[in-house]
Structures are given as structure tokens and as C-alpha cells.
Design an enzyme around this catalytic site. Structure first.
Site, mmCIF file in Angstrom:
data_model
loop_
_atom_site.group_PDB
_atom_site.id
_atom_site.type_symbol
_atom_site.label_atom_id
_atom_site.label_comp_id
_atom_site.label_asym_id
_atom_site.label_seq_id
_atom_site.Cartn_x
_atom_site.Cartn_y
_atom_site.Cartn_z
ATOM 1 N N ASP A 98 0.841 -1.176 0.000
ATOM 2 C CA ASP A 98 0.000 0.000 0.000
ATOM 3 C C ASP A 98 0.888 1.241 0.000
ATOM 4 O OD1 ASP A 98 -2.054 1.796 0.727
ATOM 5 O OD2 ASP A 98 -3.139 0.003 1.457
ATOM 6 N N LYS A 158 0.609 14.978 -15.331
ATOM 7 C CA LYS A 158 -0.402 15.988 -15.065
ATOM 8 C C LYS A 158 -1.696 15.334 -14.553
ATOM 9 C CE LYS A 158 -3.461 16.986 -18.404
ATOM 10 N NZ LYS A 158 -4.159 15.792 -18.884
ATOM 11 N N HIS A 188 3.134 14.551 -22.101
ATOM 12 C CA HIS A 188 3.414 13.656 -23.232
ATOM 13 C C HIS A 188 3.321 14.374 -24.575
ATOM 14 C CE1 HIS A 188 -0.977 13.028 -23.495
ATOM 15 N NE2 HIS A 188 -0.744 12.671 -24.739
ATOM 16 N N LYS A 192 5.992 14.283 -28.460
ATOM 17 C CA LYS A 192 5.558 13.937 -29.823
ATOM 18 C C LYS A 192 6.588 14.417 -30.830
ATOM 19 C CE LYS A 192 0.636 14.003 -28.673
ATOM 20 N NZ LYS A 192 -0.049 12.807 -29.117
ATOM 21 N N GLU A 226 -10.499 15.513 -30.643
ATOM 22 C CA GLU A 226 -10.573 14.061 -30.381
ATOM 23 C C GLU A 226 -11.948 13.557 -30.754
ATOM 24 O OE1 GLU A 226 -8.369 12.699 -26.710
ATOM 25 O OE2 GLU A 226 -9.058 14.663 -26.090
ATOM 26 N N ASP A 245 -7.767 20.131 -18.543
ATOM 27 C CA ASP A 245 -7.247 18.848 -19.029
ATOM 28 C C ASP A 245 -6.267 19.044 -20.183
ATOM 29 O OD1 ASP A 245 -7.217 15.972 -19.152
ATOM 30 O OD2 ASP A 245 -8.457 16.091 -20.940
ATOM 31 N N HIS A 250 -1.068 20.672 -21.977
ATOM 32 C CA HIS A 250 -0.439 20.354 -23.257
ATOM 33 C C HIS A 250 -0.375 21.539 -24.214
ATOM 34 C CE1 HIS A 250 -0.787 16.357 -21.791
ATOM 35 N NE2 HIS A 250 -2.050 16.192 -22.079
ATOM 36 N N LYS A 350 -13.708 17.046 -27.216
ATOM 37 C CA LYS A 350 -13.966 15.600 -27.341
ATOM 38 C C LYS A 350 -15.206 15.399 -28.199
ATOM 39 C CE LYS A 350 -11.552 14.188 -23.196
ATOM 40 N NZ LYS A 350 -10.384 13.549 -23.788
#
Ligand code: BG6
Length: 497
Positions: A98, A158, A188, A192, A226, A245, A250, A350
Site C-alpha cells: 500500500d 499531469k 506527453h 511527440k 478528439e 485537461d 499540453h 472531445k
């Protein structure tokens, strides 16, 4: 690995390292970390004497390894032979426990000592952010972060806080037990290929630099569209929304790389010093600006391709009254010598028609239209850096239509990074390799994170008490608020097809 399995790769070799993954049973480990580590091993970028130690509770080592293997078959876009899997799985070890239990860190320390005489260690926190300080404190308390005999680097994902105050607190807590140089805040997007290539295009060529400013560029769009919805992440997403987000993290990071001045050298701090200057030059938002410069919307039901999809408010775990935005667009201004008057419009959503992420540099219109008598007047040129899919760049120009005419037509000069996608490294591969070689250039520094939160905090505050949000049909770009962001921009909103 057998010689046949090893494909030479460009990249600095890494030292034997104990790679510890907290949250080893989770999704990030299966989907991203394990495929990246296997690819690195295959091309000699992960030292074969390294060990990978998972920390997770409630499972045996065999069950864990089996679940990673199944995950690899399900998610990874790579073929892994039985022999490659065998070699990789021999590197795996599990410390059950744990995260809030001291015994876990004691067991981990014992396991590291027994497994490997090499003392380099990378600790990857593939767990929800609420655990970061618990883990960092555990590492500190049991001497695991002590760099006397090798490096000890801690990787976190993040979100780095949910607003300015919580990000300051997180930084403060981490820095009280680790040195800033040991903390790798992964983004991330910066791993790229196209994002890294942006720096090479900008600073290894001389033809772009004279054009890279307010005299030639009309505006810049940085986007991440997306087609997926929120999948199984309602719990996180309801609190986060698209602004936090994607934009705060990003897309603002990408904006700093597009806008920064040439660094004095290609080192982590020299690059990050230039990035933070961009953030400091971003014009602060006041309440009136926010109505004109920030757009929030939420997906309703609709269809993506042939598939009917439900509305955000009908997703599992989402409140039927939710006003969380799944689409956000923000128009930034950078008040400095180079960018005065050039809007940077960052947007993401999205359940849009397609997954496309790109940087569009839209140049000014030709000053005088010599061909105005003909059907289509020449359009403004754009230079597009495609981050996903089909990584590469495209230059949109005007050309003459063939035949006895001077009518113009659109011509696109494309330069993909690779014809078949095989040479394009995955972002996690790039970034894990950077952690192992100690290159923090593509990682966010504490001051950058705090600065970007302080820029968007007025928008967060303005949106916090809203009682409704614009809806768009899934599978469309029908977000009416976006027109205002592009009101004076040549060519308007570029909606990727
Ligand atoms: C993550 C976000 O950081 O990035 C997700 O939390 C998003 O909501 C993802 O889907 C997008 O990444 P990529 O690489 O698929 O564009």
C-alpha cells in the site's frame, strides 16, 4: 535480447537503472509505459541489466505479469514476439504493498538492493496525483531519493494541481523532500515527434526565422480534436473539464515552444528560461475579455462515423445536470516585441469528427491580389505541423491551375516524418529515455506550471459558477462561440477534416 531482435536506434545509450512503477496495475502502465519500455529494450535504448519493479497491491507477481501481457496485446500498436516478451518479463519484479504504508518503502528498498547493484533509480508515479506527495515523502523517509551513489528521478504526470494554489502547494511539498532537478513533470505532448521537430525546424533552418513574427504571421491555431468521449474517466473529468485537461497543460506548453525566442543553448534550463518568458508575456484576462476570448461547450448526442454516441451528461458517472466543458477555446495574446497583435488560439474538444492535433501558422494575405478577376482569390498561406495522425508538416500555397488560365488553386506540399509510421517514436519512449539520460528539456519546471495556472485562473473563476453551457452535436464542430475568437483572423477557424 537476441541479436536478431535488436534494431539499432538513434539515441544516447542509457545506464542500468531500477525503474520503479507505482500504480503498476493501472491503465497507464499497460497502455503506455510497458509498450514504451519494450520498444526501448528492442532498440537498445534500455540497458538489459535494468530492472522494472512494479508496486501494486492485491495481486501476485504472476498475475501482474500476465495482465501486462494481455494489455500489450490489447493496446500496443507493436508486434512483440514470444522471445521478446520472455526477455522483457525476466526484468520484471513486483513489490506488493500500500502506498501509505511505510512497510512498502522498506520492502522496496530491500528489493532494489537485492536486485541490482546499480543504484540509479527512476520512480514513475502512474497513480492519481493525490498520491504524489505520499510517494515522494516515502522515498525521502527511507533514503530512496538519496543520490549519493546514482541518480534518483521521480516522474509525475499531469494534472499538477487543479489551480494556482494547489499547484503551488504540490510544488512546495515535493520540493521539501526532493530537489527540483529530481522532479520530471511529464507532458506527453512534448514528446511527440512534431513538437520536437518544431524546435528543429525553427532553429536549424534560416528561412523560417525571418517570417516567424508579427510582420508575416496573422495568427496561430494550436488544437487537439478528439473523436473519443471521456471513456471511463468521469470522476476526473467532471472536476477537470477541457480547459484544465488540455489547454492549461499540453496546448499552452506547445504554445511556449512556438512563441519562444531562440535559447542560448539546447539545454533544459536554457529552453525553459525562454518558455517562461513567453508565459510572463501573456496578456492577463479580465472579466470582459473572458466573454470574448474563451469558449466552453459540451457534447450532446450524435454520431461519429457510423457509430451513434450518447451525450456527455448521459455518460456513466456524469451528473445529468453537469455543465463541465468538453470543448474549450481560448484566444491568447503575447505582449512582446515579436508577437504583438498576433492571436494564439488554442482549442480542444472531445467527440469531434476526427482525432487530429496540429499547429497551424496562418500567414498574412498577399498584400495585393493580382489575380482578383478570376474565380478563387489566392488564400493566405499556412504552415501546418501535424502532431497526430500522419505526423509531419504541410505548407499550403497557391498555384496556377493547369491550362490556359491564371486561375489559382490550393497546393499542399507535404513532408511526412515517415512513410509507414515505423520510425516515429512514441512520446512515452522519448520521454522515458530523456529521464534515464537526465535531459529535462521536454519536462515542465515548477515555475512554468505555476505561471500557466495563474494565466488561466481568471477563466476558471469566471466559469466556476456558470449554470449552463453551450451544447454541440457529437461528430460536428457546431460550437457557435468559436466565431468570436476568430473574428479578425485571416481564413477563420481551421476545422480539420
Ligand atoms: C491526456 C488527457 O492528457 O491527453 C486526455 O487527459 C486526452 O483527456 C489525451 O485524451 C490526449 O492525448 P493524445 O496523445 O491522444 O492526443
Amino acid at each position: 535480447m537476441e541479436n536478431d531482435d535488436i534494431k539499432p536506434c538513434l539515441g544516447e545509450p542509457t545506464e542500468p537503472t531500477n525503474i520503479v512503477i507505482f500504480g503498476a496495475g493501472g491503465d497507464l502502465t499497460k497502455r503506455k509505459l510497458v509498450p514504451a519500455l519494450i520498444k526501448m529494450l528492442r532498440c537498445n535504448l534500455l540497458h538489459p541489466d535494468s530492472k522494472i519493479i512494479g508496486v501494486a497491491k492485491g495481486r501476485s507477481k504472476e498475475q501482474w505479469i500476465e495482465s501486462l501481457h494481455l494489455g500489450l496485446e490489447k493496446y500496443a500498436e507493436i508486434q512483440v514476439s514470444d522471445q521478446q516478451w520472455q526477455t522483457f518479463s525476466n526484468m520484471l519484479n513486483l513489490v506488493p504493498g500500500d502506498l501509505q504504508d511505510d512497510q512498502t518503502y522498506i520492502d522496496l528498498a530491500a528489493s532494489l538492493e537485492q536486485l541490482n547493484e546499480h543504484t540509479n533509480a527512476m520512480f514513475y508515479c502512474a497513480v492519481p496525483p493525490g498520491w504524489y506527495t505520499t510517494i515522494a515523502s516515502g522515498l525521502h523517509k527511507f533514503g530512496l531519493a538519496d543520490e549519493a551513489e546514482g541518480f534518483r528521478r521521480v516522474v509525475i504526470e499531469k494534472p499538477f494541481g487543479m489551480d494556482l494554489q494547489s499547484s503551488r502547494q504540490l510544488n512546495h511539498e515535493l520540493q521539501s523532500v526532493l530537489n527540483e532537478s529530481q522532479i520530471y513533470r511529464i507532458d506527453h505532448y512534448l514528446g511527440k515527434e512534431s513538437v520536437q521537430n518544431l524546435l528543429v525546424y525553427r532553429f536549424a533552418n534560416s528561412i523560417l526565422e525571418p517570417l516567424w513574427n508579427r510582420n508575416f504571421i496573422d495568427h496561430i491555431q494550436i488544437s487537439a480534436a478528439e473523436s473519443l468521449g471521456i471513456e471511463y474517466r468521469a470522476n476526473y473529468y467532471e472536476k477537470s473539464g477541457a480547459l484544465r485537461d488540455m489547454i492549461q497543460s499540453h496546448l499552452m506548453q506547445v504554445m511556449t515552444l512556438v512563441a519562444m525566442e531562440p535559447p542560448v543553448e539546447f539545454t533544459a534550463d536554457a529552453v525553459r528560461d525562454e518558455k517562461i518568458k513567453v508565459l510572463r508575456a501573456v496578456r492577463p484576462f479580465n472579466q470582459d475579455d473572458i466573454k470574448q476570448q474563451a469558449v466552453a461547450a459540451q457534447y450532446g448526442s450524435g454520431s461519429i462515423g457510423d457509430e451513434s454516441v450518447r451525450a456527455y451528461v448521459a455518460e456513466d458517472g456524469v451528473s445529468p445536470e453537469s455543465v463541465t466543458e468538453t470543448f474549450a477555446g481560448v484566444r491568447f495574446h503575447i505582449d512582446n516585441w515579436r508577437w504583438q497583435g498576433v492571436p494564439f488560439i488554442l482549442w480542444t474538444g472531445k467527440r469531434l469528427p476526427k482525432r487530429v492535433s496540429e499547429i497551424v501558422i496562418r500567414f498574412r494575405k498577399p498584400p495585393f491580389n493580382l489575380f482578383d478577376t478570376h474565380a478563387i482569390p489566392p488564400l493566405a498561406n499556412s504552415l501546418v505541423f501535424r502532431l497526430h495522425p500522419d505526423e509531419g508538416i504541410a505548407l499550403r500555397m497557391n498555384a496556377k491551375m493547369p491550362g490556359l488560365t491564371t486561375d489559382t488553386q490550393r497546393m499542399v506540399m507535404r513532408a511526412p516524418y515517415s512513410e509507414n509510421g515505423e520510425d516515429v517514436s512514441d512520446a512515452y519512449e522519448v520521454l522515458i529515455h530523456d529521464v534515464l539520460t537526465g535531459d529535462a528539456t521536454l519536462f515542465s519546471r515548477a515555475d512554468e506550471v505555476e505561471e500557466s495556472w495563474s494565466i488561466i485562473e481568471p477563466i476558471i473563476n469566471a466559469w466556476k459558477d456558470r449554470i449552463s453551457v453551450e451544447r454541440y452535436r457529437s461528430g460536428t464542430y457546431d460550437v457557435s462561440g468559436m466565431d468570436a475568437l476568430f473574428k479578425d483572423c485571416v481564413g477563420g477557424w481551421h476545422q480539420p477534416k
